[in-house]
Design a protein around this motif. Structure first.
Motif, PDB file in Angstrom:
ATOM      1  N   UNK A 213     -27.256  -2.173  41.721  1.00 34.21           N
ATOM      2  CA  UNK A 213     -26.042  -1.409  41.997  1.00 34.21           C
ATOM      3  C   UNK A 213     -26.398   0.063  42.161  1.00 34.21           C
ATOM      4  N   UNK A 214     -25.623   0.804  42.953  1.00 32.96           N
ATOM      5  CA  UNK A 214     -25.891   2.240  43.093  1.00 32.96           C
ATOM      6  C   UNK A 214     -25.550   2.974  41.800  1.00 32.96           C
ATOM      7  N   UNK A 215     -26.206   4.071  41.563  1.00 31.47           N
ATOM      8  CA  UNK A 215     -26.042   4.796  40.316  1.00 31.47           C
ATOM      9  C   UNK A 215     -24.589   5.158  39.999  1.00 31.47           C
ATOM     10  N   UNK A 216     -23.760   5.608  40.963  1.00 26.86           N
ATOM     11  CA  UNK A 216     -22.377   5.966  40.613  1.00 26.86           C
ATOM     12  C   UNK A 216     -21.535   4.791  40.111  1.00 26.86           C
ATOM     13  N   UNK A 217     -22.024   3.558  40.342  1.00 22.97           N
ATOM     14  CA  UNK A 217     -21.253   2.387  39.914  1.00 22.97           C
ATOM     15  C   UNK A 217     -21.705   1.846  38.569  1.00 22.97           C
ATOM     16  N   UNK A 218     -22.680   2.488  37.941  1.00 23.02           N
ATOM     17  CA  UNK A 218     -23.115   2.058  36.609  1.00 23.02           C
ATOM     18  C   UNK A 218     -21.967   2.312  35.624  1.00 23.02           C
ATOM     19  N   UNK A 219     -21.640   1.332  34.784  1.00 24.45           N
ATOM     20  CA  UNK A 219     -20.442   1.476  33.936  1.00 24.45           C
ATOM     21  C   UNK A 219     -20.655   2.391  32.738  1.00 24.45           C
ATOM     22  N   UNK A 220     -19.618   3.147  32.441  1.00 24.98           N
ATOM     23  CA  UNK A 220     -19.515   3.914  31.199  1.00 24.98           C
ATOM     24  C   UNK A 220     -18.230   3.446  30.525  1.00 24.98           C
ATOM     25  N   UNK A 221     -18.338   2.955  29.309  1.00 27.36           N
ATOM     26  CA  UNK A 221     -17.244   2.275  28.591  1.00 27.36           C
ATOM     27  C   UNK A 221     -16.496   1.326  29.529  1.00 27.36           C
ATOM     28  N   UNK A 222     -17.288   0.439  30.172  1.00 30.64           N
ATOM     29  CA  UNK A 222     -16.770  -0.677  30.981  1.00 30.64           C
ATOM     30  C   UNK A 222     -16.051  -0.261  32.258  1.00 30.64           C
ATOM     31  N   UNK A 223     -16.371   0.912  32.768  1.00 31.15           N
ATOM     32  CA  UNK A 223     -15.745   1.367  34.012  1.00 31.15           C
ATOM     33  C   UNK A 223     -16.764   2.207  34.776  1.00 31.15           C
ATOM     34  N   UNK A 224     -16.923   1.988  36.090  1.00 32.14           N
ATOM     35  CA  UNK A 224     -17.937   2.749  36.829  1.00 32.14           C
ATOM     36  C   UNK A 224     -17.762   4.265  36.664  1.00 32.14           C
ATOM     37  N   UNK A 225     -18.885   4.972  36.614  1.00 25.56           N
ATOM     38  CA  UNK A 225     -18.816   6.432  36.497  1.00 25.56           C
ATOM     39  C   UNK A 225     -17.963   7.031  37.606  1.00 25.56           C
ATOM     40  N   UNK A 226     -18.089   6.495  38.807  1.00 25.53           N
ATOM     41  CA  UNK A 226     -17.336   7.020  39.942  1.00 25.53           C
ATOM     42  C   UNK A 226     -15.837   6.813  39.751  1.00 25.53           C
ATOM     43  N   UNK A 227     -15.450   5.739  39.105  1.00 21.54           N
ATOM     44  CA  UNK A 227     -14.040   5.475  38.797  1.00 21.54           C
ATOM     45  C   UNK A 227     -13.509   6.529  37.817  1.00 21.54           C
ATOM     46  N   UNK A 228     -14.315   6.868  36.801  1.00 21.38           N
ATOM     47  CA  UNK A 228     -13.929   7.941  35.871  1.00 21.38           C
ATOM     48  C   UNK A 228     -13.764   9.266  36.623  1.00 21.38           C
ATOM     49  N   UNK A 229     -14.668   9.539  37.542  1.00 22.35           N
ATOM     50  CA  UNK A 229     -14.609  10.795  38.290  1.00 22.35           C
ATOM     51  C   UNK A 229     -13.313  10.883  39.095  1.00 22.35           C
ATOM     52  N   UNK A 230     -12.932   9.793  39.730  1.00 22.06           N
ATOM     53  CA  UNK A 230     -11.693   9.803  40.516  1.00 22.06           C
ATOM     54  C   UNK A 230     -10.485  10.044  39.604  1.00 22.06           C
ATOM     55  N   UNK A 231     -10.514   9.501  38.400  1.00 17.15           N
ATOM     56  CA  UNK A 231      -9.434   9.771  37.450  1.00 17.15           C
ATOM     57  C   UNK A 231      -9.336  11.264  37.145  1.00 17.15           C
TER      58      UNK A 231
ATOM     59  N   UNK B 152     -10.427  13.781  39.090  1.00 17.73           N
ATOM     60  CA  UNK B 152      -9.986  14.498  40.285  1.00 17.73           C
ATOM     61  C   UNK B 152      -8.467  14.378  40.473  1.00 17.73           C
ATOM     62  N   UNK B 153      -7.937  13.202  40.232  1.00 14.42           N
ATOM     63  CA  UNK B 153      -6.482  13.005  40.376  1.00 14.42           C
ATOM     64  C   UNK B 153      -5.713  13.866  39.376  1.00 14.42           C
ATOM     65  N   UNK B 154      -6.263  14.046  38.181  1.00 12.90           N
ATOM     66  CA  UNK B 154      -5.602  14.901  37.181  1.00 12.90           C
ATOM     67  C   UNK B 154      -5.411  16.324  37.700  1.00 12.90           C
ATOM     68  N   UNK B 155      -6.311  16.760  38.610  1.00 12.03           N
ATOM     69  CA  UNK B 155      -6.249  18.115  39.156  1.00 12.03           C
ATOM     70  C   UNK B 155      -5.749  18.113  40.601  1.00 12.03           C
ATOM     71  N   UNK B 156      -5.013  17.048  40.939  1.00 10.53           N
ATOM     72  CA  UNK B 156      -4.335  16.935  42.231  1.00 10.53           C
ATOM     73  C   UNK B 156      -5.302  16.978  43.407  1.00 10.53           C
ATOM     74  N   UNK B 157      -6.490  16.437  43.215  1.00  6.87           N
ATOM     75  CA  UNK B 157      -7.465  16.297  44.306  1.00  6.87           C
ATOM     76  C   UNK B 157      -7.487  14.810  44.664  1.00  6.87           C
ATOM     77  N   UNK B 158      -6.924  14.481  45.850  1.00  3.78           N
ATOM     78  CA  UNK B 158      -6.686  13.076  46.163  1.00  3.78           C
ATOM     79  C   UNK B 158      -7.199  12.650  47.532  1.00  3.78           C
ATOM     80  N   UNK B 159      -7.874  13.551  48.231  1.00  2.32           N
ATOM     81  CA  UNK B 159      -8.468  13.180  49.520  1.00  2.32           C
ATOM     82  C   UNK B 159      -9.987  13.335  49.411  1.00  2.32           C
ATOM     83  N   UNK B 160     -10.711  12.222  49.644  1.00  5.04           N
ATOM     84  CA  UNK B 160     -12.154  12.243  49.409  1.00  5.04           C
ATOM     85  C   UNK B 160     -12.936  11.851  50.663  1.00  5.04           C
ATOM     86  N   UNK B 161     -14.035  12.532  50.846  1.00  6.10           N
ATOM     87  CA  UNK B 161     -15.049  12.092  51.803  1.00  6.10           C
ATOM     88  C   UNK B 161     -16.248  11.682  50.969  1.00  6.10           C
ATOM     89  N   UNK B 162     -16.581  10.408  50.953  1.00  2.00           N
ATOM     90  CA  UNK B 162     -17.689   9.904  50.137  1.00  2.00           C
ATOM     91  C   UNK B 162     -18.931   9.758  51.003  1.00  2.00           C
TER      92      UNK B 162
END
Length: 812
Positions: free
Chosen positions: A21-39, A41-51
């Motif tokens: 798996x790619x590094x951003x998808x490695x889980x931290x407390x059972x959720x991919x790191x990238x998923x935590x990051x999106x959470x 970003x959304x808290x700070x009203x950043x909702x459009x991403x270019x990955x």
């Protein structure tokens, strides 16, 4: 608000966890790191991403889709090649509307990105960097800002001696769209190495925002397990995964009531049988843990089965789809690669992939050093040779050589087999000196070289030295490329009909001697009829230099002039005794000079006729003065930053420019790319004469000094009388590695009234003659303090003053 998320990393240092798996998808407390990051970003009203994707991109695309299921919008870019960090972000230009955030998909943080954005808008700048104070700044870019938070200095991943601050670049940036005009299209271009230095050079305002909160770059396996435990403790304010018992356990996991789970993360469909113990560990999905098995501070990959009565000690990292039997014992700090089968009752004391003796990095400068036949063993050497061969490329030729030690011979042969297996040809120079190998490469006889020796400082260690095709040390970028090939094992063996061949070149020493004499005024040396004592330190030069000395008609007494593999390494006491004996012989015989060569033939010690050994710093001053007296039209010379201020006084007297460089052999060689530099001298008895060789050669240094003394028609004592004298004292101050950056930052901040040089450490210029150099050691837990002035008393006073200041900074 838009964000460009860099999610293309290989995660090499997280293997075996990132094999599938790619590094951003490695889980931290059972959720991919990238998923935590999106959470976040959304808290700070950043909702459009270019990955920006690269490695195993489909896994990320399949998880997030277009982002609608997560309440965001995602566009994906898959670069065709590695364009570097800034070059890859340049590909997103068509999507960007105005100001945008750039952030890595594998960083774990709870920074207030809204405060950062407000700072960026307030400064009205095209680029702002999020900064953070780190205990260990070495693996990050370090930054220095002024009172207005404008960045005035930036250095990417410094060596220990280069650290001037503990304030690091977190890799989180706000940019205005105007930044794209500074990033070339379809070129490898990096933020830290290219863009930021370019902005500073062009005086484009670049600001640093000092962020507060939690930040961790999950860059290696230990960082990974600590990041999980930090998140479990609630150290990131937006991640709350801890249950009432202090664990994070998936609702689909099946835990026997008699099992013990403490401070751990348990993934989906995990089965833990009775009386099993799991503490401070991360267990991925679909793992089975047998009864009475103990897992302590470890990570277990998906679909792995661990049978009963097995003990897994701390810092063990197990890949996916492994089968570990009953009654197995696994030692600490082990990696077990994917799909490995461990039989019942086995005792695992080494990694089941390769012997991973170097957890963080292989190289120190262009050298690998490790315990002989333990860390540096035949298996390691063969694999290293394969990685190096892949780096060189098929059908090319490299040189190998060694000292007289038996283990060096064994390791050289193992490296040779690995190189040949990659389809690279090998010219084996056998027992030879390093300067001769450098000369062969400089003359175009190979695409690179490897020299193996017993360490001159520790009898139990072996050095593997890598040399580039021009005879210089390998650059950091090249050593990193070899290191990456070694750790990832992403290299191919050659087909059987393309395996490299092995040759033993002839006349190497004869060619060396011919070039050696061609660059000297031999007649001038002959006329002086010098009387010399030469100590060979039982090294290879004893088989080469006497034949050259015969051309000079010198009267010579040789010491330690036979090969002895037991004596080529000397500890401090042995060396002191040898130097005292050498000095005594020179004085007793009343000869003109004494020269001692190190066993590798690169550096020298020198005495006058009284047997007095010349101080290292003064030696450089004397050789430089000699060189300038007999060499016309010199424009520039190079020396390390810690060289005495005497060098500047001598240079001023002759009207030449002094170029100061870092304290490394590579930096001294690299400055010779400037054709105006006619001489480079080090502070550890090594001298470079570019008309002969762009590297240190102790034998040639002796001959060149004799030639210069003959041409100047003066003794070394007369030269000593001609040049000014400053007084230098040095002290080493112990400190833990984590405090080095903080100490250097405070040292700079407390001495802003003085001119500062930031080449290696921080050098203060108190006046024309008085200087203070504070420099972290590259490998040891200490700071070097060098103080110099025009009087012994003043030097002693300044040393006490600045030593007291530095000690006040130290807290641990």
């Amino acid at each position: 608000m838009q964000a460009v998320i860099m999610a293309g990393g290989f995660g090499t240092r997280l293997r075996p966890l990132t094999n599938n798996m790619p590094k951003p998808m490695v889980p931290v407390v059972n959720k991919p790191m990238l998923d935590h990051l999106i959470s976040l970003l959304k808290m700070h009203n950043i909702k459009e991403y270019i990955m920006l994707l690269f490695y195993q991109s489909d896994i990320i695309k399949n998880y997030f889709g277009d982002g609608s299921a997560f309440g965001v919008k995602i566009d994906y870019i898959l670069p065709e090649m590695d364009f570097g960090t800034a070059g890859a972000v340049r590909l997103s230009e068509e999507y960007i509307k105005d100001d945008f955030l750039v952030i890595s998909g594998d960083v774990l943080t709870d920074f207030n990105l809204s405060d950062f954005y407000n700072f960026h808008k307030e400064k009205k700048t095209i680029a702002s960097i999020s900064l953070y104070s780190s205990d260990n700044p070495l693996q990050y870019g370090i930054v220095l800002t002024n009172a207005e938070n404008r960045i005035v200095r930036f250095l990417e991943k410094p060596s220990s001696s280069e650290v001037f601050s503990d304030t690091i670049n977190t890799g989180i940036y706000y940019f205005n769209k105007e930044v794209f005009q500074y990033i070339p299209e379809n070129e490898n271009f990096d933020f830290s190495k290219d863009l930021f230095p370019l902005l500073l050079k062009n005086d484009v305002p670049l600001y640093g925002f000092k962020s507060k909160g939690y930040w961790r770059d999950v860059g290696n396996l230990e960082e990974y397990i600590h990041s999980n435990l930090d998140a479990l403790k609630g150290e990131l304010d937006y991640i709350q995964a801890r249950d009432e018992k202090g664990n994070c356990i998936s609702p689909t996991a099946k835990i026997d009531p008699k099992a013990i789970i403490e401070n751990s993360i348990i993934g989906d469909n995990v089965v833990v049988e009775k009386n099993a113990e799991i503490k401070n560990s991360v267990i991925w999905n679909n793992v089975k843990v047998g009864e009475k098995t103990k897992i302590l501070f470890d990570v277990v990959g998906m679909n792995t089965e661990i049978d009963a009565n097995t003990r897994i000690n701390d810092f063990v990292f197990i890949g996916d789809n492994c089968k570990i039997g009953k009654n197995v014992f696994v030692s600490s700090s082990i990696k077990i690669w994917d799909k490995k089968i461990v039989n019942n009752n086995a005792k695992i004391t080494r990694s089941l992939i390769y012997e991973d003796a170097f957890f963080n990095e292989l190289f120190t400068d262009s050298r690998i050093t490790g315990l002989s036949n333990l860390q540096v063993n035949p298996e390691f050497a063969s694999k290293l040779g394969s990685a190096y061969g892949a780096f060189i490329g098929q059908n090319k030729t490299v040189l190998v050589g060694r000292d007289i030690d038996d283990i060096s011979n064994m390791i050289k042969r193992s490296i040779t087999s690995g190189i040949m297996s990659a389809g690279v040809n090998v010219n084996d120079l056998q027992v030879i000196s390093i300067p001769i190998m450098r000369q062969e490469l400089q003359n175009g006889h190979g695409m690179g070289g490897i020299f193996v020796r017993k360490s001159p400082f520790d009898k139990g260690t072996t050095d593997i030295i890598f040399i580039d095709k021009d005879g210089k040390d390998l650059t950091v970028s090249k050593t990193k490329s070899i290191e990456r090939l070694y750790f990832t094992e992403e290299y191919q063996r050659a087909d059987f009909f393309n395996v490299g061949f092995l040759k033993y070149p002839e006349r190497t020493n004869e060619k060396y001697k011919e070039h050696f004499l061609k660059t000297l005024d031999v007649d001038a040396i002959k006329k002086k009829k010098f009387k010399l004592v030469i100590d060979y330190s039982f090294g290879i030069t004893s088989t080469i230099f006497p034949n050259i000395l015969g051309e000079f008609k010198c009267e010579t007494v040789s010491l330690s002039a036979h090969l002895d593999k037991e004596k080529i390494t000397r500890d401090k006491n042995e060396f002191t005794t040898a130097l005292e004996n050498f000095s005594y012989v020179v004085k007793s015989l009343g000869y003109d000079y004494g020269f001692m060569l190190d066993s590798g033939g690169e550096t020298i010690w020198m005495t006058n006729k009284d047997g007095k050994v010349i101080n290292d710093d003064r030696f450089l001053s004397l050789v430089l003065k000699l060189f300038l007296m007999v060499t016309p039209d010199v424009k520039k010379i190079g020396v390390p930053v810690q060289a005495s201020g005497e060098i500047d006084l001598i240079a001023a007297d002759h009207g030449i420019e002094v170029v100061r460089v870092k304290d490394s052999h590579y930096a001294m060689m690299a400055i010779l790319d400037n054709k105006d530099v006619a001489f480079v001298g080090g502070t550890r008895r090594g001298f470079l004469f570019p008309k002969y060789l762009k590297a240190t050669d102790g034998m040639y240094s002796i001959a060149k000094i004799l030639e210069m003394l003959a041409k100047a028609d003066k003794t070394i004592d007369e030269i000593d009388y001609l040049i000014p004298r400053l007084f230098m004292k040095k002290v080493n101050i112990p400190c833990v590695k984590e405090e080095k950056g903080m100490i250097m930052r405070k040292f700079m901040e407390d001495n802003t009234q003085y001119e500062q040089m930031l080449i290696d450490g921080v050098k203060l210029f108190l006046n024309e003659t008085d200087t203070v150099l504070c420099m972290p050691d590259k490998t040891r837990d200490l700071i070097h303090l060098n103080v110099e002035s025009n009087s012994p008393g003043k030097t002693e006073h300044l040393l006490d003053e600045y030593k007291e200041k530095l000690e006040k900074y130290i807290t641990k």
